[in-house]
Enzyme design. Sequence first.
Site, PDB file in Angstrom:
ATOM      1  N   LYS A  38       1.349   1.846   8.832  1.00  0.00           N
ATOM      2  CA  LYS A  38       1.184   2.654   7.526  1.00  0.00           C
ATOM      3  C   LYS A  38       0.702   3.960   8.047  1.00  0.00           C
ATOM      4  O   LYS A  38      -0.312   4.139   8.848  1.00  0.00           O
ATOM      5  CB  LYS A  38       0.615   2.048   6.528  1.00  0.00           C
ATOM      6  CG  LYS A  38       0.782   2.890   5.202  1.00  0.00           C
ATOM      7  CD  LYS A  38      -0.185   2.172   4.068  1.00  0.00           C
ATOM      8  CE  LYS A  38      -0.087   2.810   2.887  1.00  0.00           C
ATOM      9  NZ  LYS A  38      -0.909   2.321   1.741  1.00  0.00           N
ATOM     10  N   SER A  94       1.858   2.005  -2.772  1.00  0.00           N
ATOM     11  CA  SER A  94       2.101   3.083  -1.787  1.00  0.00           C
ATOM     12  C   SER A  94       2.513   2.656  -0.416  1.00  0.00           C
ATOM     13  O   SER A  94       3.308   3.387   0.201  1.00  0.00           O
ATOM     14  CB  SER A  94       0.566   3.653  -1.418  1.00  0.00           C
ATOM     15  OG  SER A  94      -0.335   2.941  -0.723  1.00  0.00           O
ATOM     16  N   SER A 150      -1.340  -1.439  -3.746  1.00  0.00           N
ATOM     17  CA  SER A 150      -0.372  -0.986  -2.722  1.00  0.00           C
ATOM     18  C   SER A 150      -0.014  -1.855  -1.829  1.00  0.00           C
ATOM     19  O   SER A 150       0.908  -1.492  -0.971  1.00  0.00           O
ATOM     20  CB  SER A 150      -1.300   0.303  -2.165  1.00  0.00           C
ATOM     21  OG  SER A 150      -1.112   1.406  -3.028  1.00  0.00           O
TER      22      SER A 150
END
Lengths: 508, 495
Positions: free
Chosen positions: B78, B158, B182
């Site tokens: 990420k 997210s 998330s």
Amino acid sequence: MLDLTFTAPQPKVISGAKAEWELVIGLEVHAQVASNAKLFSGASTTFGAEPNANVAFVDAAMPGMLPVVNEFCVAQAVRTGLGLKAQINLRSAFDRKNYFYPDLPQGYQISQLYHPIVGEGEVIVDMGPGPDGKTIARLVRIERIHLEQDAGKSIHDMDPNMSFVDLNRTGVALMEIVSRPDIRGPEEAAAYVAKLRQILRYLGTCDGNMQNGNLRADVNVSVCKPGQYEKYQATQDFSHLGTRCEIKNMNSLRFIQAAIDYEARRQIAILEDGGSIVQETRLYDPDKGETRSMRSKEEAHDYRYFPDPDLLPLEIEQAWVDDIAATMPELPDARKARYMGDFGLTDYDASVLTAEKENAVFFEAVAGGRDGKTAANWVINELFGRLNKESLTIAESPVSAAQLGGVLDLIGSGEISGKMAKDLFEILWTEGGTPAEIAAARGMKQVTDTGAIEAAVDAIIAANPAQVEKARANAKLAGWFTGQVLKATGGKANPAVVNEMVARKLGL
Amino acid sequence: MTALNQLTIAEARDALRKGDTTSLALTEACLAAIEGAGALNAFVHHTPEIAREQAKAADARLAAGDAPAMCGIPLGIKDLFCTKGVPSQAASNILKGFRPEYESTVTSQLFGAGAVMLGKLNMDEFAMGSSNESSCYGNAVNPWRRGNDTAELTPGGSSGGSAAAVAADLCLAATGTDTGGSIRQPAAFTGIVGIKPTYGRVSRWGIVAFASSLDQAGPMTKTVRDAAIMLGAMAGPDAKDSTCSDLPVPDFEAALTGDIRGKKIGIPREYRMDGMPAEIEKLWSDGAAMLKDAGAEIVDISLPHTKYALPAYYVVAPAEASSNLARYDGVRYGHRAKLGQGDGITEMYEKTRAEGFGKEVQRRVMVGTYVLSAGFYDAYYNRARKVRALIKRDFELAFEAGIDSILTPATPSSAFGLGEMADADPVAMYLNDVFTVTVNLAGLPGIAVPTGLDGRGLPLGLQLIGRPWEEGDLLNHAYVLERATGFVSKPAKWW
């Protein structure tokens, strides 16, 4: 044990055009923690490094970097608290104080608003000798001490279009030492800072270097009518006191006094003119000798304090505090009392010798096994006098404690006179060497051989019958014979022996 | 045979150790898959050179017999993780061009164990969002579609890029972070497994901070077993993070016994929301029934302060974010606005932050600044902290009463269409987190497991919430659920 007597601070009264006014002062002293590394990073705290040389990733607030508290800085705060007889909080916490400035990379300062590490303590402030020669001492209460990060430095005068930032200081540990509004005059304020500085230096928790900004004070000043302060004390209700202004970042004792005096008179003039004081932050301009508004309350930042979620509450154990307490050095007041008791020194001499720890250590090395009073006289008058004259510190003294002790030994044994000792000190200062060897090599030896002295006394008496008559009529004139004998022996005769012999021969 | 990029971590590990394949072969398969998946916009920085180098080193370790479980496994990272020398922008323009000089603890541990980095994954800007639409790179796209409908769907947020990449077999697994859901919400939207560990289980050092007291990193994987393996490599004490626990990391994979007989699983009545879709209702009760069949006892429980969780979360998280994001000021790194004649430092801050931060980030910074400001602090921030303590207490009481884990839906719906929420009240978007934020507020471990498909063929997931520090037990419950549901669906490749 310590026998200190102290009083509450005494208000300084200023007569305005219409009335009398008293001062109320509280100080926030920012003391840089003596530590090799910063409060939350391993970066060095060395003063004078190249700009931005001492910056860890967390100091520069790089993304994802986290603070980890430096245990040594915490220990230093605890030691300071113990030195100020303060309450140590086993649980404290760090908060963020949010504001934007280029020398504050995180956009917040990590501080301790809600739960400081040290609670209430006290400082006994020395106000110099009173009419009886005893030091006047006053008690100022400490409200709290908290740990916080220093900011960096913004430099605006290097380029017409740009500002520069040096983060070397960013994140260095500070102790903010907050006093109660117990201080009542400019002199007391300066004496308070001086005493605090002295204690911190004894503790080794701050080097006290005000010039480098390692010790600086924010001074809160207000004025009130006589009697109002007592009402405040009785109720702890601040509304009895006047509105205060805060003079920021003072790093000189002299300026602190001057700024307070100016600020008090400024406020009195406004109040007597029917105006009111605006609570604000002010700066002192030493060139003009006045304070100027920095920002008013309306422009004041809203710091949005909240607990720093990157740091767990700081929990310390009583046993750890006890370990620190067990290694506490002797503090100035105790040392001074010991000098007065053990060495028989006067209050004044003891104060002078204990003012700086290094001086006291030097004195004790000289006085050890010798007469304390003589040692004190020599250290204060000869050594300190000379150091002052040449603007040297004790660490830079050309004459060591061992050398000065050697001089005192020669005086003590009667081998050299006081006059010779001063000459010897001068030689040690400029050339160095061992006192006994120099005295021997240069024939500095006072004659205590009574036979030689007797011959000289007899010769002078025989040669000056008229003077003998006068001296017999007036014993005070016997000193003339002593002087003549000392002259005849080239100053080497022991004056005490000569005196005694002259008196005997003259039948006084 | 399954294509190499479709393997699970466990399968790849076993194949590598047996010498059936190489890390380089796995890596090349993933790189090729990434190459062909531009339409998903999952990877935003590609690091094939690093990947091949790491793969070769991993193969050498494997050959030498020195190979931890993650050795040679190609991963996506990420964009919130700082990776040394590789762009790490938290999907924000304000960090444009930022390449850290340091490696986050999590990626450092993964690479130390021999894992391979394929590149950086898309996400919502600063991890603020539930649809991946706030990314400066544009949104990632869910590999799943509603049957034959070609409308593009959100992979959730997210960690939307991570979810899309794992679901589309672009990598064997990915790192995610979870502040309010998330990891779990995008996992549920894409039919994969995602676990948010106990707060403090995984170091936050080197992960761009959103809300420090809530952020936790975790794995996003194809199976529960993979989550156990990868979490073991990510977790552990870190002296650089004061909030990271000193507790040793147990062998999570060894906890997957499949035996949950006698365990008590709580069903919290407050999670049964008004207007909850019937298929979510059914998914939930089916899940409970399966766990019961496996020998667990299903218990109705109450977590009375649940309804205050979302508002409390949307005070605490923005408050911390407003402070955490203050460092993006244009002074030291990242974007700095061009200044006009006479502009000073205030204009530099205002223009830089106006240009660098997207709308959602700006909204949360403003909300956070407001709730911390003088006069509102007690009414908002302090009250939210109190609510948080009550929510934590709710869970503690349940666990004290003998509950081993708590079963809830992971999300209130399946993946929604990209742009569908564009004009909605931001609060409607925040409702995506309704089942997940309580877990962050209480600092507990939570895992999303895919358990079925909705009527339009989209994956749905259930969430299990565990006792603090008992991820092993939690993973075992999830493992039972995974086996019982037999969820094996994959999105049909259209990209």
